[in-house]
Scaffold this motif. Structure first.
Motif, PDB file in Angstrom:
ATOM      1  N   GLY A   1      45.412  -1.421  31.162  1.00  0.00           N
ATOM      2  CA  GLY A   1      45.470  -1.652  29.734  1.00  0.00           C
ATOM      3  C   GLY A   1      44.616  -2.829  29.303  1.00  0.00           C
ATOM      4  N   GLU A   2      44.589  -3.067  27.994  1.00  0.00           N
ATOM      5  CA  GLU A   2      43.791  -4.137  27.407  1.00  0.00           C
ATOM      6  C   GLU A   2      44.677  -5.130  26.679  1.00  0.00           C
ATOM      7  OE1 GLU A   2      39.609  -1.880  26.316  1.00  0.00           O
ATOM      8  OE2 GLU A   2      41.240  -1.821  24.853  1.00  0.00           O
ATOM      9  N   ILE A   3      44.272  -6.404  26.720  1.00  0.00           N
ATOM     10  CA  ILE A   3      44.922  -7.464  25.953  1.00  0.00           C
ATOM     11  C   ILE A   3      43.808  -8.182  25.213  1.00  0.00           C
ATOM     12  CG2 ILE A   3      46.443  -9.475  26.026  1.00  0.00           C
ATOM     13  CD1 ILE A   3      47.237  -8.529  28.886  1.00  0.00           C
ATOM     14  N   LEU A   4      43.491  -7.727  24.020  1.00  0.00           N
ATOM     15  CA  LEU A   4      42.350  -8.242  23.267  1.00  0.00           C
ATOM     16  C   LEU A   4      42.803  -9.430  22.420  1.00  0.00           C
ATOM     17  CD1 LEU A   4      40.927  -4.790  22.146  1.00  0.00           C
ATOM     18  CD2 LEU A   4      40.202  -6.174  24.102  1.00  0.00           C
ATOM     19  N   PHE A   5      42.305 -10.602  22.759  1.00  0.00           N
ATOM     20  CA  PHE A   5      42.677 -11.840  22.076  1.00  0.00           C
ATOM     21  C   PHE A   5      41.410 -12.525  21.581  1.00  0.00           C
ATOM     22  CE2 PHE A   5      43.412 -16.515  22.457  1.00  0.00           C
ATOM     23  CZ  PHE A   5      44.290 -16.638  21.388  1.00  0.00           C
ATOM     24  N   ALA A   6      41.300 -12.665  20.256  1.00  0.00           N
ATOM     25  CA  ALA A   6      40.125 -13.297  19.650  1.00  0.00           C
ATOM     26  C   ALA A   6      38.832 -12.679  20.186  1.00  0.00           C
ATOM     27  CB  ALA A   6      40.147 -14.803  19.888  1.00  0.00           C
ATOM     28  N   GLY A   7      38.846 -11.360  20.342  1.00  0.00           N
ATOM     29  CA  GLY A   7      37.639 -10.646  20.742  1.00  0.00           C
ATOM     30  C   GLY A   7      37.394 -10.530  22.227  1.00  0.00           C
ATOM     31  N   GLN A   8      38.256 -11.111  23.066  1.00  0.00           N
ATOM     32  CA  GLN A   8      38.106 -11.020  24.509  1.00  0.00           C
ATOM     33  C   GLN A   8      39.263 -10.235  25.113  1.00  0.00           C
ATOM     34  OE1 GLN A   8      37.787 -15.379  25.381  1.00  0.00           O
ATOM     35  NE2 GLN A   8      35.949 -14.768  26.517  1.00  0.00           N
ATOM     36  N   ASP A   9      38.970  -9.492  26.182  1.00  0.00           N
ATOM     37  CA  ASP A   9      40.027  -8.776  26.900  1.00  0.00           C
ATOM     38  C   ASP A   9      40.559  -9.695  27.993  1.00  0.00           C
ATOM     39  OD1 ASP A   9      41.741  -7.071  28.163  1.00  0.00           O
ATOM     40  OD2 ASP A   9      40.230  -5.556  28.689  1.00  0.00           O
ATOM     41  N   LEU A  10      41.737 -10.286  27.737  1.00  0.00           N
ATOM     42  CA  LEU A  10      42.325 -11.219  28.696  1.00  0.00           C
ATOM     43  C   LEU A  10      42.595 -10.554  30.039  1.00  0.00           C
ATOM     44  CD1 LEU A  10      44.918 -13.096  26.436  1.00  0.00           C
ATOM     45  CD2 LEU A  10      42.583 -13.782  27.004  1.00  0.00           C
ATOM     46  N   ALA A  11      42.835  -9.256  30.024  1.00  0.00           N
ATOM     47  CA  ALA A  11      43.148  -8.552  31.267  1.00  0.00           C
ATOM     48  C   ALA A  11      41.971  -8.545  32.235  1.00  0.00           C
ATOM     49  CB  ALA A  11      43.579  -7.119  30.963  1.00  0.00           C
ATOM     50  N   LYS A  12      40.764  -8.774  31.706  1.00  0.00           N
ATOM     51  CA  LYS A  12      39.570  -8.733  32.551  1.00  0.00           C
ATOM     52  C   LYS A  12      39.055 -10.126  32.917  1.00  0.00           C
ATOM     53  CE  LYS A  12      37.684  -4.231  31.157  1.00  0.00           C
ATOM     54  NZ  LYS A  12      38.845  -3.755  30.422  1.00  0.00           N
ATOM     55  N   LEU A  13      39.640 -11.173  32.345  1.00  0.00           N
ATOM     56  CA  LEU A  13      39.137 -12.524  32.578  1.00  0.00           C
ATOM     57  C   LEU A  13      39.707 -13.118  33.856  1.00  0.00           C
ATOM     58  CD1 LEU A  13      39.296 -14.134  29.010  1.00  0.00           C
ATOM     59  CD2 LEU A  13      37.397 -12.912  30.094  1.00  0.00           C
ATOM     60  N   SER A  14      38.955 -14.038  34.426  1.00  0.00           N
ATOM     61  CA  SER A  14      39.424 -14.793  35.587  1.00  0.00           C
ATOM     62  C   SER A  14      38.699 -16.131  35.613  1.00  0.00           C
ATOM     63  CB  SER A  14      39.164 -14.033  36.895  1.00  0.00           C
ATOM     64  OG  SER A  14      37.767 -13.811  37.071  1.00  0.00           O
ATOM     65  N   GLY A  15      39.177 -17.044  36.460  1.00  0.00           N
ATOM     66  CA  GLY A  15      38.503 -18.318  36.656  1.00  0.00           C
ATOM     67  C   GLY A  15      38.339 -19.120  35.382  1.00  0.00           C
ATOM     68  N   PRO A  16      37.187 -19.787  35.200  1.00  0.00           N
ATOM     69  CA  PRO A  16      36.967 -20.645  34.028  1.00  0.00           C
ATOM     70  C   PRO A  16      37.123 -19.919  32.693  1.00  0.00           C
ATOM     71  CG  PRO A  16      35.306 -21.062  35.698  1.00  0.00           C
ATOM     72  CD  PRO A  16      36.068 -19.858  36.157  1.00  0.00           C
ATOM     73  N   ALA A  17      36.694 -18.655  32.631  1.00  0.00           N
ATOM     74  CA  ALA A  17      36.800 -17.908  31.372  1.00  0.00           C
ATOM     75  C   ALA A  17      38.255 -17.725  30.965  1.00  0.00           C
ATOM     76  CB  ALA A  17      36.110 -16.558  31.506  1.00  0.00           C
ATOM     77  N   LEU A  18      39.126 -17.442  31.933  1.00  0.00           N
ATOM     78  CA  LEU A  18      40.543 -17.291  31.635  1.00  0.00           C
ATOM     79  C   LEU A  18      41.150 -18.631  31.226  1.00  0.00           C
ATOM     80  CD1 LEU A  18      43.122 -15.619  31.516  1.00  0.00           C
ATOM     81  CD2 LEU A  18      43.394 -15.967  33.986  1.00  0.00           C
ATOM     82  N   ARG A  19      40.771 -19.713  31.907  1.00  0.00           N
ATOM     83  CA  ARG A  19      41.290 -21.034  31.551  1.00  0.00           C
ATOM     84  C   ARG A  19      40.882 -21.410  30.128  1.00  0.00           C
ATOM     85  NH1 ARG A  19      40.014 -22.070  37.018  1.00  0.00           N
ATOM     86  NH2 ARG A  19      38.006 -23.033  36.484  1.00  0.00           N
TER      87      ARG A  19
END
Length: 253
Positions: free
Chosen positions: A61-79
């Motif tokens: 699934g997707e978790i779109l927050f302020a235009g980004q998919d949190l489900a796909k983020l990791s590392g510095p981008a997620l932080r």
């Protein structure tokens, strides 16, 4: 049509293969005010909250927050994305040996260099704002230098809320913030969260067991059972039949 701040699409979580805790949840969160998630224990409320900020990794699934998919983020981008999501925990998650002001300032850890945080050298404007937030959550300045382990449960939760707001979040998540508190303090905490949401125009998503508090302070209620959303609407639309469906009978009374 304006884009929602948070859009959840077909969110699924399985801790064991073939046994989903969340079953293809889809929701949009925008504006401000409090959204309350209600439902019986084990229905996926906390998992949903924790998937949003990636304390739990979704299965799909997707978790779109302020235009980004949190489900796909990791590392510095997620932080970086998490800096804009404040979290209020059921068990407070304060550093017990630190003072109230130090715990509130920890909400800025994502914004200052690690060496400054280690040496407690926060910018003067952050320190001033932290003191203002201690006042804003109903604790006077005398509390600033008290250790967290010297506080009552309600006082600790107020510190946790101040810490979350210190992040300057675009969204606040609260995972059962009143479950360890007495009825009077629970009302005070929900009043505080509703007030902060309104004054700062920050949406709050709160997972809560107390249906009466949800009805009293939320502008929107999401009812879950068996990992699915079975009610999504205003408090005054939540009927006895809805509650029977959500909680599986009359026991909730």
């Amino acid at each position: 049509m304006s884009q929602a701040l948070l859009s959840i699409r077909n969110l699924r979580k399985e801790y064991r293969a073939g046994q989903p805790v969340l079953k293809d949840i889809s929701l949009d969160i925008d504006g401000n005010g409090v959204t309350a998630i209600i439902g019986p224990s084990g229905t996926g409320k906390s998992t949903l909250i924790r998937c949003i900020n990636r304390l739990v990794d979704p299965t799909s699934g997707e978790i779109l927050f302020a235009g980004q998919d949190l489900a796909k983020l990791s590392g510095p981008a997620l932080r970086m994305a998490r800096r804009r999501i404040g979290m209020v925990f059921q068990e407070y998650n304060l550093v017990e040996r630190l003072s109230v002001i130090e715990n509130v300032l920890s909400g800025r850890l994502g914004y200052v260099p690690a060496w400054r945080a280690f040496l407690r050298k926060f910018p003067a404007e952050d320190v001033s704002r932290a003191f203002d937030l201690i006042d804003a959550v109903g604790l006077n300045q005398d509390f600033a230098t008290r250790r967290a382990d010297a506080l009552s449960g309600g006082q600790r939760q107020r510190v946790g809320i101040a810490r979350a707001i210190m992040q300057e979040p675009a969204l606040v998540l609260a995972d059962e913030p009143t479950s360890s508190l007495d009825p009077k303090t629970s009302v005070e905490i929900m009043e505080l969260m509703a007030e902060i949401s309104q004054k700062r125009s920050v949406p709050v998503i709160v997972n809560i067991h107390n249906v009466d508090l949800a009805r009293r302070y939320a502008r929107r209620i999401i009812g879950m059972t068996g990992g699915e959303v079975v009610y999504d609407g205003p408090p005054d639309g939540l009927t006895h039949d809805h509650l029977k469906h959500i909680y599986g009978g009359e026991d909730f009374l």
